[in-house]
Design a protein around this motif. Sequence first.
Motif, short mmCIF file in Angstrom:
data_model
loop_
_atom_site.label_atom_id
_atom_site.label_comp_id
_atom_site.label_asym_id
_atom_site.label_seq_id
_atom_site.Cartn_x
_atom_site.Cartn_y
_atom_site.Cartn_z
N GLU A 198 34.19 35.31 38.02
CA GLU A 198 35.54 35.68 37.34
C GLU A 198 36.19 37.22 37.85
O GLU A 198 37.20 37.20 38.20
CB GLU A 198 35.28 35.39 36.06
N TYR A 223 31.70 25.65 34.09
CA TYR A 223 32.48 25.97 35.22
C TYR A 223 34.06 25.35 35.02
O TYR A 223 34.85 25.58 35.68
CB TYR A 223 32.02 25.96 36.59
N THR A 224 34.28 24.62 33.80
CA THR A 224 35.66 24.27 33.59
C THR A 224 36.76 25.02 33.88
O THR A 224 37.70 24.80 34.47
CB THR A 224 35.52 23.39 32.15
N GLY A 225 36.54 26.40 33.38
CA GLY A 225 37.76 27.48 33.18
C GLY A 225 37.85 27.73 34.94
O GLY A 225 38.99 27.94 35.37
N THR A 227 37.88 25.39 37.42
CA THR A 227 38.45 24.33 38.06
C THR A 227 39.93 24.55 37.83
O THR A 227 40.67 23.79 38.59
CB THR A 227 38.05 23.01 37.48
N SER A 228 40.35 25.32 37.02
CA SER A 228 41.89 25.42 36.84
C SER A 228 42.52 26.87 37.22
O SER A 228 43.61 26.92 36.82
CB SER A 228 42.22 25.08 35.33
N HIS A 229 41.44 27.65 37.54
CA HIS A 229 41.84 29.01 37.97
C HIS A 229 42.89 29.23 39.17
O HIS A 229 42.69 28.31 40.24
CB HIS A 229 40.66 29.93 38.21
#
Length: 295
Positions: A198, A223-225, A227-229
Amino acid sequence: MTFDEMKARVAEGQGFIAALDQSGGSTPKALKGYGIEDGAWTTEEEMFGLIHAMRQRIIESPCFGNGKVIGAILFEKTMDGESGGKPVPHRLAERGIVPFLKVDKGLEDERDGAQLMKPNPGLEAMCNRARELGVFGTKMRSVIKSANPRGIKEVVAQQFAEGARILSCGLVPILEPEYDINAADRAEGEKIMLTAIEEGLDALPEGQQVMLKLSIPREAGLYTGLTSHPKVLRVVALSGGYSTGEACAELAKNPGMIASFSRGLLQDLRHQQSDTEFDGTLSTAIDQIHAASVA
């Protein structure tokens, strides 16, 4: 496909990325898994000829171009070869598959619980040649073996530094800080790695994007966050030694991640199979991995 069409295919495609990039020391193991023993070749060139024939068989299989495979990672010799009478990157693009190139030169000895990539002074020259051949992006692998913050941060920092060199050549890098799935402290270490990733993403210049290839996390959804970064084009998962069934079951617990499997794709293919048997076996694996990627 144009570069922008490839980018859209990678970002939005409902499928997975095939890893066909075994090289150097991993090639004999890959050939043995395919049913070809060590004594079948006498020179390195013959060995690579055998692995290229296997890859041609995969690329030309009807099921490989059915839309479920959105990308393929190539070894340099595969990129320079032909399939279906055309350069491999062109043939893949013709079948709707975005070509990537493995660009790392292998791993350093372990230090601080991790293995960094070896120096790569010729990286820009390789990337420029790959771009001219129609390649969209690259892949490079490091390995993390324990939750040592120093080692993890070094690995991630090196991945982003090499990624910057690749971006400067007009290609999209897949950063692969692989976490050993057998590490006892993986759950703890993956959280340290996530923070480092990050921070690396925050430092990327606006408008730049990378891809991430990560071990399927011990904690589902970790790691879901990512995938939309906005600076991440796609997050893909490596099979990391899992069987096809195990890897697909674990991947399905992580929405937003798609597969980039090697062993999980190739494990049941054999040189001795008839074309019908080969295509059927490959089709079954593709269907299974695709289902887990879009779950």
